[in-house]
Design a protein around this motif. Structure first.
Motif, PDB file in Angstrom:
ATOM      1  N   ARG A  24      -4.768 -14.104 -19.020  1.00  0.00           N
ATOM      2  CA  ARG A  24      -5.764 -14.662 -18.106  1.00  0.00           C
ATOM      3  C   ARG A  24      -5.231 -14.989 -16.716  1.00  0.00           C
ATOM      4  N   ALA A  25      -3.985 -14.616 -16.440  1.00  0.00           N
ATOM      5  CA  ALA A  25      -3.426 -14.868 -15.098  1.00  0.00           C
ATOM      6  C   ALA A  25      -3.892 -13.749 -14.164  1.00  0.00           C
ATOM      7  N   ASP A  26      -5.210 -13.729 -13.898  1.00  0.00           N
ATOM      8  CA  ASP A  26      -5.809 -12.585 -13.221  1.00  0.00           C
ATOM      9  C   ASP A  26      -5.259 -12.349 -11.821  1.00  0.00           C
ATOM     10  N   LYS A  27      -5.018 -13.442 -11.081  1.00  0.00           N
ATOM     11  CA  LYS A  27      -4.535 -13.282  -9.694  1.00  0.00           C
ATOM     12  C   LYS A  27      -3.185 -12.565  -9.663  1.00  0.00           C
ATOM     13  N   VAL A  28      -2.294 -12.979 -10.562  1.00  0.00           N
ATOM     14  CA  VAL A  28      -0.960 -12.366 -10.619  1.00  0.00           C
ATOM     15  C   VAL A  28      -1.081 -10.899 -11.023  1.00  0.00           C
ATOM     16  N   VAL A  29      -1.851 -10.662 -12.109  1.00  0.00           N
ATOM     17  CA  VAL A  29      -2.012  -9.305 -12.623  1.00  0.00           C
ATOM     18  C   VAL A  29      -2.613  -8.410 -11.540  1.00  0.00           C
ATOM     19  N   ALA A  30      -3.674  -8.899 -10.886  1.00  0.00           N
ATOM     20  CA  ALA A  30      -4.343  -8.102  -9.860  1.00  0.00           C
ATOM     21  C   ALA A  30      -3.384  -7.785  -8.720  1.00  0.00           C
ATOM     22  N   THR A  31      -2.627  -8.791  -8.277  1.00  0.00           N
ATOM     23  CA  THR A  31      -1.702  -8.573  -7.160  1.00  0.00           C
ATOM     24  C   THR A  31      -0.665  -7.520  -7.512  1.00  0.00           C
ATOM     25  N   VAL A  32      -0.066  -7.676  -8.708  1.00  0.00           N
ATOM     26  CA  VAL A  32       0.988  -6.738  -9.119  1.00  0.00           C
ATOM     27  C   VAL A  32       0.436  -5.316  -9.218  1.00  0.00           C
ATOM     28  N   LEU A  33      -0.726  -5.178  -9.894  1.00  0.00           N
ATOM     29  CA  LEU A  33      -1.248  -3.831 -10.142  1.00  0.00           C
ATOM     30  C   LEU A  33      -1.741  -3.162  -8.858  1.00  0.00           C
ATOM     31  N   TYR A  34      -2.440  -3.921  -8.011  1.00  0.00           N
ATOM     32  CA  TYR A  34      -2.933  -3.311  -6.768  1.00  0.00           C
ATOM     33  C   TYR A  34      -1.775  -2.950  -5.857  1.00  0.00           C
ATOM     34  N   LEU A  35      -0.741  -3.824  -5.809  1.00  0.00           N
ATOM     35  CA  LEU A  35       0.433  -3.500  -4.989  1.00  0.00           C
ATOM     36  C   LEU A  35       1.113  -2.232  -5.513  1.00  0.00           C
ATOM     37  N   ALA A  36       1.180  -2.118  -6.860  1.00  0.00           N
ATOM     38  CA  ALA A  36       1.793  -0.930  -7.451  1.00  0.00           C
ATOM     39  C   ALA A  36       1.003   0.318  -7.071  1.00  0.00           C
ATOM     40  N   ALA A  37      -0.339   0.209  -7.106  1.00  0.00           N
ATOM     41  CA  ALA A  37      -1.179   1.361  -6.766  1.00  0.00           C
ATOM     42  C   ALA A  37      -0.994   1.745  -5.301  1.00  0.00           C
ATOM     43  N   VAL A  38      -0.920   0.736  -4.421  1.00  0.00           N
ATOM     44  CA  VAL A  38      -0.724   1.026  -2.996  1.00  0.00           C
ATOM     45  C   VAL A  38       0.661   1.646  -2.778  1.00  0.00           C
ATOM     46  N   ALA A  39       1.683   1.090  -3.456  1.00  0.00           N
ATOM     47  CA  ALA A  39       3.043   1.628  -3.319  1.00  0.00           C
ATOM     48  C   ALA A  39       3.076   3.091  -3.763  1.00  0.00           C
ATOM     49  N   GLY A  40       2.416   3.389  -4.893  1.00  0.00           N
ATOM     50  CA  GLY A  40       2.377   4.760  -5.387  1.00  0.00           C
ATOM     51  C   GLY A  40       1.683   5.688  -4.413  1.00  0.00           C
ATOM     52  N   SER A  41       0.607   5.204  -3.781  1.00  0.00           N
ATOM     53  CA  SER A  41      -0.136   6.026  -2.822  1.00  0.00           C
ATOM     54  C   SER A  41       0.700   6.284  -1.573  1.00  0.00           C
ATOM     55  N   VAL A  42       1.390   5.240  -1.103  1.00  0.00           N
ATOM     56  CA  VAL A  42       2.244   5.404   0.085  1.00  0.00           C
ATOM     57  C   VAL A  42       3.366   6.396  -0.224  1.00  0.00           C
ATOM     58  N   ALA A  43       3.972   6.249  -1.423  1.00  0.00           N
ATOM     59  CA  ALA A  43       5.040   7.170  -1.826  1.00  0.00           C
ATOM     60  C   ALA A  43       4.515   8.609  -1.851  1.00  0.00           C
ATOM     61  N   THR A  44       3.296   8.783  -2.401  1.00  0.00           N
ATOM     62  CA  THR A  44       2.694  10.117  -2.450  1.00  0.00           C
ATOM     63  C   THR A  44       2.567  10.691  -1.044  1.00  0.00           C
ATOM     64  N   ALA A  45       2.063   9.873  -0.116  1.00  0.00           N
ATOM     65  CA  ALA A  45       1.889  10.339   1.266  1.00  0.00           C
ATOM     66  C   ALA A  45       3.233  10.710   1.881  1.00  0.00           C
ATOM     67  N   VAL A  46       4.261   9.870   1.649  1.00  0.00           N
ATOM     68  CA  VAL A  46       5.592  10.130   2.226  1.00  0.00           C
ATOM     69  C   VAL A  46       6.159  11.446   1.685  1.00  0.00           C
ATOM     70  N   TYR A  47       6.085  11.640   0.347  1.00  0.00           N
ATOM     71  CA  TYR A  47       6.629  12.866  -0.245  1.00  0.00           C
ATOM     72  C   TYR A  47       5.874  14.086   0.257  1.00  0.00           C
ATOM     73  N   LEU A  48       4.549  13.954   0.398  1.00  0.00           N
ATOM     74  CA  LEU A  48       3.754  15.092   0.874  1.00  0.00           C
ATOM     75  C   LEU A  48       4.151  15.466   2.299  1.00  0.00           C
ATOM     76  N   LEU A  49       4.407  14.457   3.126  1.00  0.00           N
ATOM     77  CA  LEU A  49       4.756  14.740   4.526  1.00  0.00           C
ATOM     78  C   LEU A  49       6.140  15.367   4.634  1.00  0.00           C
ATOM     79  N   ARG A  50       6.987  15.170   3.596  1.00  0.00           N
ATOM     80  CA  ARG A  50       8.326  15.772   3.626  1.00  0.00           C
ATOM     81  C   ARG A  50       8.284  17.251   3.257  1.00  0.00           C
ATOM     82  N   ILE A  51       7.170  17.673   2.611  1.00  0.00           N
ATOM     83  CA  ILE A  51       7.101  19.062   2.125  1.00  0.00           C
ATOM     84  C   ILE A  51       6.668  19.988   3.260  1.00  0.00           C
TER      85      ILE A  51
END
Lengths: 130, 113
Positions: B86-113
Protein backbone atom coordinates in the motif's frame (compact mmCIF):
# COMPACT_ATOMS: atom_id res chain seq x y z
CA UNK A 1 -28.08 10.39 16.13
CA UNK A 2 -24.82 8.77 15.42
CA UNK A 3 -24.18 6.56 12.43
CA UNK A 4 -21.35 4.18 12.26
CA UNK A 5 -19.93 4.03 8.78
CA UNK A 6 -19.91 0.63 7.13
CA UNK A 7 -16.42 -0.82 7.25
CA UNK A 8 -15.99 -3.82 5.05
CA UNK A 9 -13.25 -6.20 6.01
CA UNK A 10 -11.28 -6.81 2.84
CA UNK A 11 -8.21 -9.03 3.18
CA UNK A 12 -5.52 -6.94 1.47
CA UNK A 13 -3.53 -9.81 0.00
CA UNK A 14 -6.02 -12.57 -0.71
CA UNK A 15 -9.20 -10.76 -1.79
CA UNK A 16 -8.89 -11.92 -5.38
CA UNK A 17 -9.47 -15.56 -4.44
CA UNK A 18 -13.03 -14.67 -3.46
CA UNK A 19 -14.48 -14.64 -6.95
CA UNK A 20 -13.32 -16.06 -10.30
CA UNK A 21 -13.88 -12.62 -11.82
CA UNK A 22 -11.34 -11.09 -9.43
CA UNK A 23 -8.93 -13.91 -10.25
CA UNK A 24 -9.24 -13.23 -13.99
CA UNK A 25 -8.64 -9.54 -13.33
CA UNK A 26 -5.47 -10.34 -11.40
CA UNK A 27 -4.30 -12.84 -14.03
CA UNK A 28 -4.55 -10.03 -16.57
CA UNK A 29 -2.74 -7.54 -14.33
CA UNK A 30 0.09 -9.98 -13.58
CA UNK A 31 0.90 -10.24 -17.31
CA UNK A 32 2.38 -6.72 -17.03
CA UNK A 33 5.32 -8.16 -15.06
CA UNK A 34 6.36 -10.24 -18.07
CA UNK A 35 5.64 -7.44 -20.55
CA UNK A 36 7.69 -5.00 -18.45
CA UNK A 37 10.58 -7.45 -18.16
CA UNK A 38 10.40 -8.09 -21.88
CA UNK A 39 10.59 -4.34 -22.58
CA UNK A 40 13.77 -4.21 -20.50
CA UNK A 41 15.12 -7.04 -22.67
CA UNK A 42 14.30 -4.93 -25.76
CA UNK A 43 16.16 -1.93 -24.32
CA UNK A 44 19.19 -4.17 -23.64
CA UNK A 45 18.97 -5.48 -27.21
CA UNK A 46 18.99 -1.90 -28.54
CA UNK A 47 22.02 -1.09 -26.43
CA UNK A 48 23.83 -4.12 -27.94
CA UNK A 49 22.71 -3.10 -31.43
CA UNK A 50 24.18 0.37 -30.87
CA UNK A 51 27.41 -1.19 -29.54
CA UNK A 52 28.21 -2.95 -32.82
CA UNK A 53 27.90 -6.22 -34.69
CA UNK A 54 29.91 -8.46 -32.35
CA UNK A 55 27.98 -7.21 -29.32
CA UNK A 56 24.60 -7.66 -31.04
CA UNK A 57 25.41 -11.18 -32.20
CA UNK A 58 26.52 -12.12 -28.68
CA UNK A 59 23.13 -10.83 -27.49
CA UNK A 60 21.30 -13.01 -30.04
CA UNK A 61 23.39 -16.01 -28.94
CA UNK A 62 22.59 -15.29 -25.27
CA UNK A 63 18.87 -15.47 -26.13
CA UNK A 64 19.36 -19.20 -26.73
CA UNK A 65 19.92 -20.03 -23.04
CA UNK A 66 17.29 -22.30 -21.41
CA UNK A 67 16.25 -19.50 -19.02
CA UNK A 68 15.66 -17.21 -21.99
CA UNK A 69 13.57 -19.85 -23.78
CA UNK A 70 11.39 -20.35 -20.68
CA UNK A 71 11.05 -16.57 -20.27
CA UNK A 72 10.05 -16.17 -23.92
CA UNK A 73 7.37 -18.85 -23.56
CA UNK A 74 5.93 -17.09 -20.48
CA UNK A 75 6.15 -13.67 -22.15
CA UNK A 76 4.38 -14.98 -25.25
CA UNK A 77 1.49 -16.36 -23.18
CA UNK A 78 1.31 -13.09 -21.22
CA UNK A 79 1.36 -10.95 -24.37
CA UNK A 80 -1.34 -12.98 -26.12
CA UNK A 81 -3.49 -13.00 -22.96
CA UNK A 82 -3.13 -9.24 -22.66
CA UNK A 83 -4.02 -8.78 -26.34
CA UNK A 84 -7.09 -11.05 -26.19
CA UNK A 85 -8.48 -9.45 -23.03
CA UNK A 86 -7.73 -5.96 -24.42
CA UNK A 87 -9.60 -6.65 -27.65
CA UNK A 88 -12.50 -8.24 -25.75
CA UNK A 89 -12.74 -5.08 -23.66
CA UNK A 90 -12.84 -2.71 -26.68
CA UNK A 91 -16.54 -3.37 -27.24
CA UNK A 92 -17.28 -2.12 -23.72
CA UNK A 93 -14.78 0.75 -23.83
CA UNK A 94 -15.81 2.22 -27.17
CA UNK A 95 -19.29 1.22 -28.31
CA UNK A 96 -20.11 2.43 -31.83
CA UNK A 97 -23.55 3.86 -32.49
CA UNK A 98 -24.98 3.65 -35.99
CA UNK A 99 -28.27 5.55 -36.27
CA UNK A 100 -30.52 4.35 -33.46
CA UNK A 101 -28.66 1.14 -32.75
CA UNK A 102 -25.31 0.14 -31.39
CA UNK A 103 -23.00 -1.99 -33.47
CA UNK A 104 -22.84 -5.53 -31.99
CA UNK A 105 -19.88 -5.88 -29.62
CA UNK A 106 -18.56 -8.91 -31.48
CA UNK A 107 -18.10 -6.76 -34.60
CA UNK A 108 -15.95 -4.23 -32.72
CA UNK A 109 -13.82 -6.87 -30.99
CA UNK A 110 -13.72 -8.96 -34.16
CA UNK A 111 -12.41 -6.02 -36.19
CA UNK A 112 -9.59 -5.61 -33.65
CA UNK A 113 -8.71 -9.31 -33.89
CA UNK A 114 -8.63 -9.14 -37.69
CA UNK A 115 -6.42 -6.02 -37.61
CA UNK A 116 -4.14 -7.75 -35.07
CA UNK A 117 -3.70 -10.86 -37.23
CA UNK A 118 -3.08 -8.79 -40.38
CA UNK A 119 -0.55 -6.54 -38.62
CA UNK A 120 1.23 -9.56 -37.11
CA UNK A 121 1.54 -11.22 -40.53
CA UNK A 122 2.83 -7.97 -42.07
CA UNK A 123 5.50 -7.70 -39.33
CA UNK A 124 6.47 -11.38 -39.76
CA UNK A 125 6.70 -10.83 -43.53
CA UNK A 126 8.83 -7.68 -43.13
CA UNK A 127 11.07 -9.55 -40.69
CA UNK A 128 11.67 -12.16 -43.39
CA UNK A 129 10.01 -15.10 -41.66
CA UNK A 130 8.31 -16.03 -44.91
CA UNK B 1 -10.63 24.91 -12.26
CA UNK B 2 -9.14 21.94 -10.53
CA UNK B 3 -6.36 20.36 -12.47
CA UNK B 4 -5.40 16.73 -12.37
CA UNK B 5 -2.21 15.04 -13.46
CA UNK B 6 -4.18 11.90 -14.25
CA UNK B 7 -4.54 12.48 -18.02
CA UNK B 8 -0.74 12.70 -18.28
CA UNK B 9 -0.45 9.24 -16.73
CA UNK B 10 -3.49 7.86 -18.48
CA UNK B 11 -2.90 8.79 -22.08
CA UNK B 12 0.40 6.90 -22.43
CA UNK B 13 -1.12 4.07 -20.38
CA UNK B 14 -4.04 3.59 -22.78
CA UNK B 15 -1.84 4.10 -25.84
CA UNK B 16 0.65 1.63 -24.37
CA UNK B 17 -2.06 -0.96 -23.73
CA UNK B 18 -3.05 -0.76 -27.38
CA UNK B 19 0.57 -0.93 -28.58
CA UNK B 20 1.24 -3.95 -26.32
CA UNK B 21 -1.88 -5.71 -27.62
CA UNK B 22 -1.11 -5.11 -31.30
CA UNK B 23 2.70 -5.23 -31.43
CA UNK B 24 4.28 -7.06 -28.50
CA UNK B 25 2.96 -10.61 -29.24
CA UNK B 26 4.51 -10.66 -32.71
CA UNK B 27 7.78 -9.13 -31.44
CA UNK B 28 7.97 -11.79 -28.70
CA UNK B 29 7.30 -14.38 -31.39
CA UNK B 30 10.25 -13.05 -33.43
CA UNK B 31 12.72 -13.10 -30.53
CA UNK B 32 11.33 -16.52 -29.49
CA UNK B 33 12.41 -17.80 -32.89
CA UNK B 34 15.86 -16.35 -32.22
CA UNK B 35 15.81 -18.01 -28.77
CA UNK B 36 15.09 -21.35 -30.45
CA UNK B 37 18.03 -20.86 -32.81
CA UNK B 38 16.16 -19.72 -35.96
CA UNK B 39 17.05 -16.02 -36.14
CA UNK B 40 14.67 -14.40 -38.69
CA UNK B 41 16.52 -12.52 -41.48
CA UNK B 42 15.04 -9.24 -40.29
CA UNK B 43 16.61 -9.68 -36.85
CA UNK B 44 20.13 -10.10 -38.26
CA UNK B 45 22.61 -7.30 -37.55
CA UNK B 46 22.63 -5.76 -41.04
CA UNK B 47 18.86 -5.42 -41.46
CA UNK B 48 18.14 -4.55 -37.83
CA UNK B 49 20.83 -1.87 -37.89
CA UNK B 50 19.52 -0.47 -41.18
CA UNK B 51 15.98 -0.37 -39.74
CA UNK B 52 17.06 1.39 -36.55
CA UNK B 53 19.25 3.82 -38.52
CA UNK B 54 16.27 5.27 -40.43
CA UNK B 55 14.01 7.96 -39.00
CA UNK B 56 10.87 5.81 -39.40
CA UNK B 57 12.53 2.83 -37.69
CA UNK B 58 13.68 5.04 -34.80
CA UNK B 59 10.16 6.42 -34.39
CA UNK B 60 8.57 2.95 -34.46
CA UNK B 61 11.07 1.43 -32.02
CA UNK B 62 10.90 4.36 -29.62
CA UNK B 63 7.09 4.49 -29.65
CA UNK B 64 6.69 0.77 -29.06
CA UNK B 65 9.30 0.52 -26.29
CA UNK B 66 8.49 3.77 -24.44
CA UNK B 67 4.69 3.33 -24.50
CA UNK B 68 4.90 -0.34 -23.51
CA UNK B 69 7.28 0.51 -20.65
CA UNK B 70 4.99 3.27 -19.36
CA UNK B 71 1.88 1.13 -19.60
CA UNK B 72 3.58 -1.77 -17.81
CA UNK B 73 4.83 0.56 -15.08
CA UNK B 74 1.34 1.93 -14.50
CA UNK B 75 -0.21 -1.54 -14.41
CA UNK B 76 2.53 -2.83 -12.13
CA UNK B 77 1.75 0.05 -9.76
CA UNK B 78 -1.91 -1.06 -9.63
CA UNK B 79 -0.86 -4.70 -9.27
CA UNK B 80 1.41 -3.88 -6.30
CA UNK B 81 -1.53 -2.16 -4.62
CA UNK B 82 -3.83 -5.09 -5.36
CA UNK B 83 -1.32 -7.51 -3.85
CA UNK B 84 -1.41 -5.53 -0.61
CA UNK B 85 1.61 -3.26 -1.07
CA UNK B 86 0.00 0.00 0.00
CA UNK B 87 2.99 2.36 -0.18
CA UNK B 88 1.57 3.74 -3.43
CA UNK B 89 3.62 6.96 -3.56
CA UNK B 90 6.91 5.08 -3.28
CA UNK B 91 5.86 2.37 -5.74
CA UNK B 92 4.56 4.93 -8.24
CA UNK B 93 7.71 7.05 -8.02
CA UNK B 94 10.04 4.07 -8.47
CA UNK B 95 8.09 2.55 -11.37
CA UNK B 96 7.46 5.78 -13.28
CA UNK B 97 11.11 6.81 -12.86
CA UNK B 98 12.15 3.38 -14.15
CA UNK B 99 9.86 3.78 -17.17
CA UNK B 100 11.24 7.25 -17.92
CA UNK B 101 14.83 6.00 -17.48
CA UNK B 102 14.13 3.13 -19.89
CA UNK B 103 12.62 5.52 -22.44
CA UNK B 104 15.56 7.93 -22.20
CA UNK B 105 17.99 5.01 -22.58
CA UNK B 106 16.05 3.86 -25.66
CA UNK B 107 16.30 7.33 -27.19
CA UNK B 108 20.05 7.55 -26.42
CA UNK B 109 20.80 4.12 -27.94
CA UNK B 110 18.71 4.92 -31.02
CA UNK B 111 20.57 8.19 -31.58
CA UNK B 112 23.89 6.29 -31.41
CA UNK B 113 22.84 4.00 -34.27
Amino acid sequence: MSRRPLVREVPPTSWFFRHPRYLRYMAREVTCIFIGAYCVLLVVGLQRLAAGQASYEAFLAALRSPASIVFHALALVAAVYHAATWFNATQKAMPVQVGEDFLPGTVISGAHYVAWVVLSFVVLFLAGVF
Amino acid sequence: MAKSHKPVVWFPFAAGGTVIAFCIPVIVLLTSMAALGHVPDGLGYERMHAFAAGALGKLVIFSVVALSLWSSAHRLRCTCFDFGLRADKVVATVLYLAAVAGSVATAVYLLRI
